[in-house]
Design a protein around this motif. Structure first.
Motif, PDB file in Angstrom:
ATOM      1  N   LEU B   5     -13.962 -68.617 -32.124  1.00 44.21           N
ATOM      2  CA  LEU B   5     -13.350 -68.320 -33.544  1.00 44.21           C
ATOM      3  C   LEU B   5     -13.555 -67.141 -33.840  1.00 44.21           C
ATOM      4  N   TYR B   6     -12.612 -66.077 -34.186  1.00 47.42           N
ATOM      5  CA  TYR B   6     -13.035 -64.557 -34.402  1.00 47.42           C
ATOM      6  C   TYR B   6     -11.968 -64.048 -35.229  1.00 47.42           C
ATOM      7  N   ASN B   7     -11.990 -63.066 -36.180  1.00 48.61           N
ATOM      8  CA  ASN B   7     -11.064 -62.624 -36.914  1.00 48.61           C
ATOM      9  C   ASN B   7     -11.319 -61.188 -37.192  1.00 48.61           C
ATOM     10  N   SER B   8     -10.547 -60.151 -36.376  1.00 50.19           N
ATOM     11  CA  SER B   8     -10.991 -58.533 -36.894  1.00 50.19           C
ATOM     12  C   SER B   8      -9.867 -58.126 -37.663  1.00 50.19           C
ATOM     13  N   TRP B   9      -8.916 -58.873 -38.127  1.00 47.36           N
ATOM     14  CA  TRP B   9      -7.509 -58.031 -38.710  1.00 47.36           C
ATOM     15  C   TRP B   9      -7.887 -57.464 -39.764  1.00 47.36           C
ATOM     16  N   ARG B  10      -7.541 -56.154 -39.865  1.00 46.12           N
ATOM     17  CA  ARG B  10      -7.940 -55.299 -41.018  1.00 46.12           C
ATOM     18  C   ARG B  10      -6.831 -55.655 -42.189  1.00 46.12           C
ATOM     19  N   GLY B  11      -7.312 -55.659 -43.410  1.00 42.09           N
ATOM     20  CA  GLY B  11      -6.329 -55.845 -44.456  1.00 42.09           C
ATOM     21  C   GLY B  11      -5.876 -57.232 -44.641  1.00 42.09           C
ATOM     22  N   LYS B  12      -4.665 -57.386 -45.322  1.00 39.96           N
ATOM     23  CA  LYS B  12      -4.581 -58.755 -45.560  1.00 39.96           C
ATOM     24  C   LYS B  12      -4.101 -59.757 -44.436  1.00 39.96           C
ATOM     25  N   ALA B  13      -4.459 -60.957 -44.835  1.00 39.09           N
ATOM     26  CA  ALA B  13      -4.230 -62.028 -43.576  1.00 39.09           C
ATOM     27  C   ALA B  13      -3.022 -61.757 -42.969  1.00 39.09           C
ATOM     28  N   ALA B  14      -2.806 -61.720 -41.572  1.00 42.62           N
ATOM     29  CA  ALA B  14      -1.618 -61.287 -40.963  1.00 42.62           C
ATOM     30  C   ALA B  14      -0.293 -62.346 -41.000  1.00 42.62           C
ATOM     31  N   VAL B  15      -0.828 -63.537 -40.574  1.00 41.97           N
ATOM     32  CA  VAL B  15       0.339 -64.298 -40.383  1.00 41.97           C
ATOM     33  C   VAL B  15      -0.043 -65.920 -40.859  1.00 41.97           C
ATOM     34  N   VAL B 114      -7.822 -55.128 -28.581  1.00 42.73           N
ATOM     35  CA  VAL B 114      -8.322 -55.404 -27.252  1.00 42.73           C
ATOM     36  C   VAL B 114      -9.702 -54.846 -27.197  1.00 42.73           C
ATOM     37  N   LEU B 115      -9.911 -53.754 -27.962  1.00 42.91           N
ATOM     38  CA  LEU B 115     -11.406 -53.299 -28.104  1.00 42.91           C
ATOM     39  C   LEU B 115     -12.224 -54.154 -28.855  1.00 42.91           C
ATOM     40  N   ASP B 116     -11.682 -54.732 -30.026  1.00 46.24           N
ATOM     41  CA  ASP B 116     -12.368 -55.711 -30.854  1.00 46.24           C
ATOM     42  C   ASP B 116     -12.583 -56.895 -29.993  1.00 46.24           C
ATOM     43  N   ALA B 117     -11.719 -57.396 -29.114  1.00 43.51           N
ATOM     44  CA  ALA B 117     -12.301 -58.408 -28.484  1.00 43.51           C
ATOM     45  C   ALA B 117     -13.302 -58.289 -27.296  1.00 43.51           C
TER      46      ALA B 117
END
Lengths: 239, 617
Positions: B5-15, B114-117
């Protein structure tokens, strides 16, 4: 004029100049592939990549189409720029392994043949042919077809043979073997990627030498407003 | 199993947690990767995403095009059990190269997750390479949108046509434009361009000149004539040949309906004809845009019809798009249109635009801050006024008029008095000699978010004038509807509609300014398109099941923040204009169309902000 620093050399360049023009004006060489002085830069091949060090922030940019600004500091062969340039060339090499121009570029930039799984189909989409045909010749027989949402056919160049005048400028400027022009008898055969067409050559009414494609002569007559009779003789037989 | 479990989303929760009733197990897009379920194969999520990205990369730069293809290929190989650890290193190098050396934003930003992952979930990849983790292909939902597209009410594929214009493929560009905008010539000149307000390039230097770019294919290309759809033969009436009516007619006749458009005026165009002067929109452009629609729909013009009359003619559905042509009362104490020199601004424009030559004063006052006010002033100057002064009750930054229109007016000598409100007409007999105004100051914001103007006591002042043209807005004129028609109205006199644009009467739909009040051309076009869809479904068609749009991610996609700022600025290329001294003698168009070279240069500035969002379900 804006003040810039390229490879530790401080000098002034007119506003609107590109990094490449500025560098060349003081004798700094940046390798290029899809650049031609007579044509609008495209920034397509990513070989002329340099590092803009500041003053705002460090980032990579293509020298051919990036305008300089006051205070800009550029390194043309920083480790980041050199590595990026090498990768660009290696990808191009994989796509076009027979190109002498790309091979010698690779040699000069320490780029090597990689096991890239790219289709070696010669055309590297540098758009030199597109721009030469459009800007230098004024014909626009070749256009780039891009890929995007709802347009998923792989990017390629498209040829309109009705417009083509068989001048073969595209074959001269193509850095790979994607475009060829061959004369045999009174026929010139032009091949542009998967397209192929034959054009009839015109014979000099005096000496009989085949001196240019008929369609090119027609084009020249229309452009110049001169009558076709003025084009009956080859360069050697003209008074 | 929760280890990945991992989250790199920048800014507000995406979906949100669910999509179409199914739980979302992962989201991947230009701002990061969000893995929410332990049962997923991260490598396969990346593979599916990169496959899509590589199919949307334009091909104008080698690094983006080749890099994304190579990445997609390497990920595919890995997921098929043929990858190795070296290739994972190789992928990292490639991603970095695409991120920093692509020509535009699309590939550069797309590879970020993809870089984050690869950096943070590396074992997910190495385990697959070592054969320790089997790859199960997931169930993926992929959608693509762009900030400009999502800002456009008609959802024009802006990056798409800009890209085609850049490459001189004008016919194809026009085809894309015409998919949801049947008036390219009109909008290419007069659109308020919500897209430009939401253009990411605006965060770097200036927005792309999208409206002016659209004009080039509209002017120089001919659209492939649409093959007439297999006729359903079913009859639909459209009342009003303005942008909303024309859009609805265009869309429905494209679907094979037998459409008749009614309009009380002899020429099509609605408010674009009545309200916009020829120096911004030549009459032949309106005619050309309308002609393309008239080619496949009937056109009964020049006579006012009632709804009851139309209903009797056997139409199975009716779309009302009669606009908002009635001027609001000017709110000036002793306003009296019997005085010479007092006329509603819209009426003045409409008379001029229909070829009349109303008498124009020497000193003209225009009241208001919208495009109609600007057009009144610029028209008055062209018809011989010595001076034209706009009086606006708020300040420059609150003006609803387009800033370039305001600038053009000022260049032509129009003066603007800000923070003032005309309160009384000064007259000698039935001749106007001036206007008394009161100074305003800005108070608390009102419901429109703009600061409310408040009169300053005792600040009255006089301006001399022999003509006054109020242009403070219009309301729908719904006098062609009778109570017996069964059409419900809103409290302020517009036609009441639901989300599908259906009115209270079955089979009757309405949209555009007659339901919304005065709005933009492109909003009217969007309403027309929408009504066409609703009418199609009302008459039994199945909902359109083509590629899912990115509508559900609208807010997310519209976000303009860029992960990678840049210091490299390229200023806008402006289209040429007729110099001021050459303009004022007549009504000739001021702005010229871009040359192909100018358009390519301007289109080169586009960052191509297509945003791909993949959710694993």
């Amino acid at each position: 004029m804006v003040k810039i620093i390229i490879d530790d050399k401080t000098f002034e360049a007119p506003e609107g100049t590109t990094i490449l023009q500025a560098a060349r004006s003081v004798g700094i060489n940046i390798p290029t592939l899809c650049f031609n002085e007579e044509l609008t830069p495209a920034g397509a091949c990513r070989v002329c990549v340099v590092e803009v060090l500041g003053p705002e922030r460090a980032e990579l940019a293509s020298a051919c189409n990036t305008p300089v600004y006051d205070g800009m500091v550029v390194a043309t062969a920083s480790p980041a720029a050199a590595a990026a340039r090498r990768t660009s060339i290696e990808m191009l090499l994989a796509q076009s392994p027979h190109s002498r121009q790309i091979s010698s570029l690779a040699a000069s930039c320490a780029a090597e043949k990689q096991e890239f799984e790219l289709e070696a189909k010669e055309c590297i989409l540098c758009q030199l042919c597109v721009r030469a045909c459009r800007e230098a010749i004024g014909v626009e027989a070749i256009t780039l077809v891009t890929q995007g949402p709802g347009r998923r056919e792989p990017a390629h160049v498209e040829v309109d043979w009705d417009k083509c005048i068989a001048c073969a400028s595209c074959a001269y400027i193509c850095p790979t073997e994607a475009i060829t022009a061959e004369d045999a008898g009174d026929v010139r055969t032009i091949s542009i990627t998967r397209y192929r067409n034959e054009f009839k050559m015109k014979a000099c009414s005096a000496c009989g030498a085949l001196y240019a494609p008929e369609k090119q002569i027609q084009f020249m007559a229309e452009k110049s407003g001169l009558e076709m009779e003025k084009f009956e003789l080859c360069m050697d037989c003209r008074p | 199993m929760k280890s990945n479990l991992y989250n790199s989303w920048r800014g507000k929760a995406a979906v949100s947690g669910e999509l179409e009733g199914k739980p979302v197990k992962a989201v991947i897009g230009w701002k990061g990767i969000d893995i929410r379920s332990g049962e997923l194969s991260v490598a396969d999520v990346c593979r599916a995403y990169m496959q899509e990205v590589s199919e949307l990369a334009c091909g104008e730069c080698s690094v983006g095009y080749n890099g994304t293809r190579l990445l997609a290929g390497l990920l595919d190989k890995l997921c098929q059990g043929q990858g190795n650890a070296l290739e994972i290193l190789h992928m990292k190098a490639l991603v970095a190269n695409v991120k920093y050396n692509s020509k535009c934003d699309f590939c550069a930003l797309s590879v970020q997750p993809v870089l984050d992952a690869l950096e943070n979930l590396e074992t997910e990849f190495t385990k697959v390479a070592a054969g320790q983790k089997p790859v199960k292909p997931g169930n993926y939902d992929i959608r693509t949108g762009a900030p400009c597209t999502m800002a456009c009410p008609a959802r024009q594929d802006v990056p798409g046509y800009i890209e085609l214009i850049r490459n001189h493929r004008y016919e194809q560009a026009l085809d894309i434009i015409k998919k949801n905008n049947c008036l390219p010539g009109i909008t290419g000149r007069t659109c308020v361009a919500f897209c430009e307000q939401n253009c990411v390039r605006g965060e770097v230097d200036e927005p792309i000149s999208i409206r002016a770019l659209k004009r080039l294919p509209a002017d120089c290309a001919t659209a492939e004539p649409k093959k007439p759809a297999a006729g359903t033969g079913r009859k639909v009436a459209v009342i009003g040949a303005g942008p909303a009516g024309l859009a609805c007619a265009s869309s429905l006749s494209g679907k094979g309906y037998n459409v008749t458009v009614f309009d009380e005026q002899p020429s099509a165009g609605g408010m674009t004809f009545a309200g916009i002067p020829p120096y911004r929109l030549p009459r032949e452009i309106i005619e050309a845009d309308a002609a393309a629609i008239k080619a496949s729909a009937g056109f009964k013009a020049g006579r006012r019809v009632s709804l009851a009359e139309v209903a009797k003619q056997g139409f199975e559905a009716v779309f009302i798009a009669t606009g908002a042509h009635q001027s609001r009362p000017p709110g000036i104490d002793n306003w009296n249109e019997a005085y010479a020199g007092l006329m509603q601004g819209v009426k003045f424009l409409s008379r001029v635009n229909r070829g009349e030559k109303p008498e124009v004063g020497k000193s003209v006052i225009v009241v208001g801050g919208g495009n109609t006010a600007i057009d009144c002033a610029r028209t008055a100057i062209r018809l011989g006024a010595d001076e034209a002064t706009i009086v606006y009750r708020r300040s420059r930054s609150e003006m609803p008029a387009r800033y370039d229109e305001v600038a053009a007016a000022e260049a032509e000598g129009v003066k603007i008095i800000f923070l003032a409100l005309p309160s009384r007409i000064v007259n000698e007999g039935n001749r106007v000699t001036g206007v008394e105004c009161i100074r305003m100051e800005l108070g608390e914001p009102d419901e429109s978010g703009r600061r409310r103007p408040v009169p300053v006591k005792g600040s009255e002042f006089m301006i001399g004038a022999d003509m006054v043209l109020p242009a403070i807005g219009e309301v729908p004129d719904i006098s062609f509807i009778n109570q017996a028609d069964g059409i419900e109205l809103t409290s302020w006199g517009s036609i009441k509609v639901d989300d599908s644009l259906a009115t209270s009467r079955k089979g009757v739909f309405a949209g555009g300014d007659c339901t919304s009040g005065p709005a933009s051309i492109v909003e009217a076009i969007a309403a027309g398109n929408r009504a066409a869809g609703s009418i199609d479904r009302f008459l039994g068609a199945q909902p359109d099941s083509s590629e899912p749009g990115a509508e559900i991610y609208r807010e997310l996609v519209m976000d303009k923040t860029r992960c990678e700022p840049t210091s490299i600025r390229r200023r806008r290329v402006h289209p040429d204009e007729v110099p001021v001294e050459g303009r004022l003698a007549g009504m000739d168009e001021v702005e010229k169309v871009y040359t192909p070279a100018q358009a390519t240069l301007e289109a080169e500035r586009c960052l191509r902000c297509y945003r791909v969002v993949l959710t694993a379900l």
